[in-house]
Design a protein around this motif. Sequence first.
Motif, PDB file in Angstrom:
ATOM      1  N   GLU A 201      25.672  62.515 -13.373  1.00  0.00           N
ATOM      2  CA  GLU A 201      24.691  63.386 -12.731  1.00  0.00           C
ATOM      3  C   GLU A 201      24.024  64.219 -13.818  1.00  0.00           C
ATOM      4  O   GLU A 201      24.696  64.832 -14.639  1.00  0.00           O
ATOM      5  N   ILE A 202      22.695  64.259 -13.819  1.00  0.00           N
ATOM      6  CA  ILE A 202      21.959  64.941 -14.865  1.00  0.00           C
ATOM      7  C   ILE A 202      21.029  65.991 -14.267  1.00  0.00           C
ATOM      8  O   ILE A 202      20.460  65.782 -13.179  1.00  0.00           O
ATOM      9  N   CYS A 241      11.812  59.171 -13.644  1.00  0.00           N
ATOM     10  CA  CYS A 241      12.529  59.473 -12.401  1.00  0.00           C
ATOM     11  C   CYS A 241      11.972  58.676 -11.239  1.00  0.00           C
ATOM     12  O   CYS A 241      10.758  58.414 -11.174  1.00  0.00           O
ATOM     13  N   THR A 258      17.531  67.197 -10.524  1.00  0.00           N
ATOM     14  CA  THR A 258      18.921  66.752 -10.521  1.00  0.00           C
ATOM     15  C   THR A 258      18.956  65.339  -9.960  1.00  0.00           C
ATOM     16  O   THR A 258      18.279  65.041  -8.975  1.00  0.00           O
ATOM     17  N   GLY A 259      19.709  64.469 -10.602  1.00  0.00           N
ATOM     18  CA  GLY A 259      19.766  63.092 -10.133  1.00  0.00           C
ATOM     19  C   GLY A 259      20.845  62.303 -10.847  1.00  0.00           C
ATOM     20  O   GLY A 259      21.581  62.825 -11.692  1.00  0.00           O
ATOM     21  N   LEU A 261      21.911  59.178 -13.300  1.00  0.00           N
ATOM     22  CA  LEU A 261      21.423  58.322 -14.376  1.00  0.00           C
ATOM     23  C   LEU A 261      21.830  56.867 -14.119  1.00  0.00           C
ATOM     24  O   LEU A 261      22.957  56.581 -13.712  1.00  0.00           O
ATOM     25  N   GLN A 273      17.015  55.827 -16.572  1.00  0.00           N
ATOM     26  CA  GLN A 273      16.169  56.348 -15.503  1.00  0.00           C
ATOM     27  C   GLN A 273      17.013  57.224 -14.584  1.00  0.00           C
ATOM     28  O   GLN A 273      18.246  57.150 -14.597  1.00  0.00           O
ATOM     29  N   ILE A 274      16.349  58.049 -13.801  1.00  0.00           N
ATOM     30  CA  ILE A 274      17.040  58.994 -12.927  1.00  0.00           C
ATOM     31  C   ILE A 274      16.627  58.751 -11.477  1.00  0.00           C
ATOM     32  O   ILE A 274      15.428  58.720 -11.172  1.00  0.00           O
ATOM     33  N   THR A 275      17.608  58.576 -10.603  1.00  0.00           N
ATOM     34  CA  THR A 275      17.350  58.565  -9.165  1.00  0.00           C
ATOM     35  C   THR A 275      17.514  60.000  -8.677  1.00  0.00           C
ATOM     36  O   THR A 275      18.619  60.549  -8.696  1.00  0.00           O
TER      37      THR A 275
END
Length: 292
Positions: A201-202, A241, A258-259, A261, A273-275
């Motif tokens: 989590e980023i 993202c 926040t998402g 990786l 990439q970030i969901t």
Amino acid sequence: MQAKAFNPQVFLEISCNIVFALIIIYLLKSGNYLYYVTPRMEPYLIFSSIVSLIWAVTGIRRLFKPQHLIRSAHCFVLMIPVLLLLLPHSALGINDVSTGYAGAGAYMKNPVSGNSSMQSEYSSGQYSNFTNDPVDYSGSTTYPSTQEDYSYSYDTAPSPYDRDTKSGLDEENKKINISNDEFYPWITEIYANIDRYEGYEITMTGFVFKDQEYLNENEFVPARLAMVCCAADLAPVGILCLYDNLSELDSGQWITVTGMLHKGQYNGQDEPQITVTGISPAEEVLSYIFPY
């Protein structure tokens, strides 16, 4: 006893040199020069101010020498930059740049974040190994000719930055909280070790960058502007993202994302990439990133 003739041309030349030098010194002391150029240009600016002061001092001995023909047009060489430097100084925004999202091409070596603490470390020589070459941990360097030609390989080799030197990493709970000061160092770390951080989590802060030419309708980048040489080459840097409600966000809006990786692809190349799982408003970060 005949009075010495005052030379207005020399007086104008001396005044321009002194004003120019003082403005450069002010920009250096205040740090406002970073709105225009990178920290590595500081020695050249110091040299320019010293030369201007020397010219001013050496001109004093000609101040009372008579001169038949007075010329002043050449003084505009200094007066024009002096007037421009007197304008209000502020950081440029996304509307002031035309460069699009570079994908893996944004991955560079020896990053320096555009904040005061990192800038002081830069000046002390901590970040002294500069290179313009894209990073390729497979041992070879490639030079992409077009937006679609990026060819980078990443493996588990150590990144230019030791993870232990960066804050915000919680390996036990698989979380990364990227501070504004470490925005770019963390991006290079994640790009270099995609597999290592997949599933983490980023949380990161940046402005909303949408690129209709290269990104899909549900894709954006929480970006910061990076400067390689001067303000003319500013480019957005960040991690792509995926967000289904992208229409709710305005381009240029500052947010904290926040998402999760994961490894995705951009132009056929693997990249992080970030969901997105959460978005909140954020204050603008008034500094650039200096990759090297």
